[in-house]
Design an enzyme around this catalytic site. Structure first.
Site, mmCIF file in Angstrom:
data_model
loop_
_atom_site.group_PDB
_atom_site.id
_atom_site.type_symbol
_atom_site.label_atom_id
_atom_site.label_comp_id
_atom_site.label_asym_id
_atom_site.label_seq_id
_atom_site.Cartn_x
_atom_site.Cartn_y
_atom_site.Cartn_z
ATOM 1 C CG ASN A 33 -6.726 -5.897 -20.511
ATOM 2 O OD1 ASN A 33 -5.938 -5.987 -21.462
ATOM 3 N ND2 ASN A 33 -6.502 -5.085 -19.483
ATOM 4 C CE LYS A 86 4.575 -4.867 -25.022
ATOM 5 N NZ LYS A 86 5.172 -3.812 -25.839
ATOM 6 C CB SER A 126 12.270 -7.337 -17.873
ATOM 7 O OG SER A 126 13.040 -6.321 -18.465
ATOM 8 C CE1 TYR A 151 7.921 -4.112 -18.019
ATOM 9 C CE2 TYR A 151 10.250 -3.652 -18.350
ATOM 10 C CZ TYR A 151 9.159 -4.479 -18.512
ATOM 11 O OH TYR A 151 9.314 -5.699 -19.129
ATOM 12 C CE LYS A 155 7.679 -7.507 -16.425
ATOM 13 N NZ LYS A 155 6.566 -8.463 -16.579
ATOM 14 C CE1 TYR A 179 10.339 -13.625 -21.293
ATOM 15 C CE2 TYR A 179 9.106 -11.663 -21.899
ATOM 16 C CZ TYR A 179 9.130 -12.973 -21.478
ATOM 17 O OH TYR A 179 7.954 -13.620 -21.258
ATOM 18 C CG ASP A 300 16.544 4.769 -22.535
ATOM 19 O OD1 ASP A 300 15.672 3.917 -22.320
ATOM 20 O OD2 ASP A 300 16.500 5.577 -23.482
#
Length: 341
Positions: A33, A86, A126, A151, A155, A179, A300
């Site tokens: 998109n 992401k 992820s 996020y 996943k 990943y 984090d």
């Protein structure tokens, strides 16, 4: 040639994967998109491979347009699903955007293909699904912890949706690639990372600071229980990551998979701290970076790096590029795009 649909195929990881797919002899159809990339990426892909992939500008949140796409492209043999938002920090600030973009669009795509007799599906997952893992390195058998961000949660939910669907959709075979942290750019500098606005990831913020686009790099916290107090991540060259998708796709197409849903960690197996990444950049660029230690950032985790044994042995895939090589390619890409803009 086998026809493969790549959603989000003009994005950072998607475009590098399209290159590897075309070089491996696949016919690629891209859906994107253009919300976080540029149509010019098509030119970059074509300049590397000599082939301009079929492209359809499409937002997967538009259900009718998505239905029409799959009616038009009936002979699809595989899908690599990248299309998603992401950024960890942004997901904390705007969770509903992430649930809409990352979860509802996956459901829409699966609704179109669940009755296909035979389709290979590679999911862009992820390492965030592990949350703050209890032991390092992280293997695929590590428990799925509560996600640190919306996020990461999308996943986790995405993998659950795929497991439940593949269990009953007998023609659907899935590999989820978890990943770690992709960085760098194609050696040609024809494609690379194109963050929209202020980068949410470390490496483009480093290169943009070095080139003068940003005044200063913020390092979020130096009081973590790590070797130098900064967060540790597993940074993998994006081309190594792209090649893993082609290998995983071939595993499904060649019926080598053992179950209808498999997961693999895709990383280097080495953890690097934020300060080590900065030092690597300074080493390859031969310049000093302006950075400042600031408070920790919400969402984090302290440390995350991969146990890659499963991908190395079962997929036969291994990351080959060093951190310095990846950082140099990122710097060369940054210099190239600033010259052309």
């Amino acid at each position: 040639m086998k026809k493969i649909v790549v959603t989000g195929g003009l994005g950072y990881i998607g475009s590098h994967t399209v290159v590897e797919l075309q070089q491996a002899g696949f016919e690629v159809v891209i859906i994107d998109n253009l919300s976080n990339t540029s149509i010019a990426v098509l030119n970059g892909i074509e300049s590397i491979t000599g082939i301009r992939p079929t492209f359809e500008e499409l937002d997967l949140r538009d259900k009718q347009a998505t239905v029409s796409f799959f009616q038009k492209h009936e002979n699809i043999q595989g899908i690599i699903h990248f299309a998603a938002s992401k950024a960890v920090g942004e997901s904390v600030e705007n969770p509903l955007l992430y649930y809409e973009n990352n979860v509802s669009t996956l459901v829409t795509v699966l609704q179109q293909i669940q009755y296909n007799e035979n389709i290979a599906f590679i999911f862009s997952s992820s390492c965030t699904v592990y949350g703050q893992a209890e032991t390092m390195p992280i293997s695929e058998n590590a428990p799925i912890q509560q996600a640190f961000s919306p996020y990461g949660n999308t996943k986790q939910i995405g993998e659950e949706i795929l497991q439940d669907t593949a269990k009953i959709a007998k023609g659907l075979q899935v590999i989820s690639l978890r990943y770690f942290n992709p960085i760098g750019a194609h050696a040609s500098t024809a494609i690379g990372e194109l963050p929209d606005g202020v980068p949410q990831n470390l490496v483009p913020f480093i290169t943009q600071t070095a080139i003068g686009l940003r005044k200063q790099l913020a390092v979020f916290g130096n009081d973590y229980p790590t070797k130098d107090g900064t967060c540790i991540r597993d940074y993998i060259h994006v081309v190594d990551l792209a090649k893993a998708h082609v290998i995983a796709l071939k595993r499904l197409l060649n019926k080598q998979h053992e179950t209808y849903f498999e997961v693999f960690n895709i990383g280097t197996g080495t953890g690097s701290s934020v300060l080590e990444v900065i030092q690597s950049f300074e080493r390859v660029s031969k310049q000093s970076l302006n950075y400042k230690i600031v408070n920790r950032r919400e969402g984090d985790v302290i440390s995350a790096y991969a146990d890659t044994t499963k991908a190395n042995t079962i997929l036969g895939w291994k990351a080959t590029s060093s951190l310095d090589e990846a950082m140099l390619s990122a710097w060369q890409w940054e210099q190239k795009i600033r010259k052309t803009n």
